[in-house]
Motif scaffolding. Structure first.
Motif, PDB file in Angstrom:
ATOM      1  N   SER A   1       1.026  -1.148  -0.233  1.00 46.74           N
ATOM      2  CA  SER A   1      -0.253  -0.101   0.158  1.00 46.74           C
ATOM      3  C   SER A   1       0.930   1.706  -0.366  1.00 46.74           C
ATOM      4  O   SER A   1       0.107   2.594  -0.055  1.00 46.74           O
TER       5      SER A   1
ATOM      6  N   LYS B   1       4.556   3.388  -1.372  1.00 44.78           N
ATOM      7  CA  LYS B   1       5.260   3.164  -2.669  1.00 44.78           C
ATOM      8  C   LYS B   1       7.146   2.987  -2.052  1.00 44.78           C
ATOM      9  O   LYS B   1       7.321   4.616  -0.987  1.00 44.78           O
TER      10      LYS B   1
ATOM     11  N   GLU C   1       1.470   7.134  -0.657  1.00 42.72           N
ATOM     12  CA  GLU C   1       0.890   6.236  -0.437  1.00 42.72           C
ATOM     13  C   GLU C   1       0.358   5.527  -2.291  1.00 42.72           C
ATOM     14  O   GLU C   1       0.987   5.985  -2.790  1.00 42.72           O
ATOM     15  N   ASN C   2       0.695   3.831  -2.261  1.00 47.14           N
ATOM     16  CA  ASN C   2       0.569   2.900  -3.649  1.00 47.14           C
ATOM     17  C   ASN C   2      -0.592   2.810  -3.822  1.00 47.14           C
ATOM     18  O   ASN C   2      -1.904   2.516  -3.685  1.00 47.14           O
TER      19      ASN C   2
END
Length: 354
Positions: free
Chosen positions: A29, A31, A70-71
């Motif tokens: 979740s 990066k 956040e990814n």
């Protein structure tokens, strides 16, 4: 807020990443990021024992903490995309399967999810970026034109969907024409059976998927494509031109039963993918076959128990009525339809009268 992390020299980053993923330690979740010569990976947990294992893979691995962005992960399924938007109970009613018409999708929404249609439609678009419109089935196939009524629940309203299969492109009038992408395998299967020079009766031809796929993928002479729905006939005319098979697919506007006498004994093969009530036209389909014989592909929705019993009986009765003998070539399940019902096809050879 800083998260648990592992830093590693960039030259060893790929090996460490593989180790973290394989051992379910990588926090997907977030990066990863690179600062200078080091790469920082977010991890779910880190202990002395785990760090020791990591060092066997990447000697420069070090425990640390870091801030990560956040990814934005693409949901893997419709239910993944709906998690948190619907309760667990409502999620249990979501049907993951849908009909894809290229840039448009058609789904079924159970009564239990009434009022949640738009949420479901948007979630489906989130998981399938090629889909621009989501329609919901609002009833069963109805009327003499076998039209399946639909309603737009998310995305752009379309007059036509664009669908591709087996080297062909089709224009399909949304909600006005019967079209099943789930018969794609059948269209290719039959194409491989058609012999050079055959004349094929494509009955209940719709927008032309069967005869046009045949024209592009076999050496047939031509297909006589018969359809009663005037909107579908116009779509078929457009699709014949679009796929450059003019002359090899002859669009005919009319009723299969009414035209049986006109085309009696002119075809080597007949295909009848009617979604319901095919038994009412079975004798008519046989009339299209040459006196010397030919093949009929008969589709039927049946009970899972003894699925071929009823259609075999229907074939025997139709052939007896016309004084023709038959021989079964293929019996196969085509697709699931409901917990109690499946679609089957029987390929049978109609022999010359004795």
């Amino acid at each position: 807020m800083p998260s648990p992390a592992v830093s590693v020299e960039a030259r060893e980053a790929q090996k460490l990443h593989g180790f973290l993923v394989a051992n379910s330690l990588f926090e997907a979740s977030l990066k990863p990021k690179k600062i200078g010569s080091k790469v920082f990976f977010p991890v779910k947990k880190i202990t002395k024992e785990l760090l020791a294992e990591m060092k066997t893979v990447s000697r420069s691995a070090e425990k640390c903490s870091a801030k990560f962005s956040e990814n934005a992960l693409k949901p893997r399924s419709l239910k993944d995309a709906l998690a948190g938007k619907l309760s667990e109970k409502l999620l249990s009613f979501v049907q993951s399967s849908f009909d894809s018409l290229g840039d448009a999708a058609i789904i079924e929404v159970p009564e239990e999810l009434k009022g949640k249609e738009k949420i479901i439609g948007l979630a489906l678009m989130e998981t399938n970026k090629s889909i621009e419109s989501v329609y919901m089935k609002t009833g069963a196939h109805e009327g003499i034109f076998r039209v399946e009524p639909v309603k737009l629940i998310a995305g752009k309203k379309k007059k036509f969907a664009t669908y591709k299969e087996h080297g062909c492109t089709f224009r399909i009038s949304m909600g006005k024409v019967f079209f099943s992408p789930r018969l794609s395998t059948e269209r290719k299967r039959i194409s491989a059976l058609i012999k050079e020079g055959e004349v094929v009766a494509a009955l209940f031809a719709g927008a032309g998927p069967f005869p046009i796929v045949f024209a592009k993928n076999s050496k047939m002479e031509k297909a006589i494509a018969i359809e009663l729905n005037p909107v579908a006939v116009e779509d078929m005319r457009q699709n014949i031109a679009l796929n450059k098979v003019t002359g090899r697919v002859e669009p005919v506007s009319g009723d299969v039963k009414a035209l049986a006498e006109k085309y009696a004994g002119t075809c080597d093969r007949a295909v009848m993918p009617l979604p319901k009530g095919g038994e009412d036209f079975l004798a008519d389909a046989i009339k299209y076959i040459r006196p010397s014989g030919g093949v009929v592909h008969y589709y039927q929705f049946v009970s899972r128990e003894n699925p071929f019993g009823a259609p075999l009986k229907q074939i025997a009765e139709a052939c007896k009525k016309l004084g023709r003998k038959f021989r079964v070539l293929v019996k196969r399940k085509v697709r699931e339809y409901s917990p109690d019902t499946i679609q089957v096809v029987i390929d049978f050879e109609v022999k010359a009268p004795q």
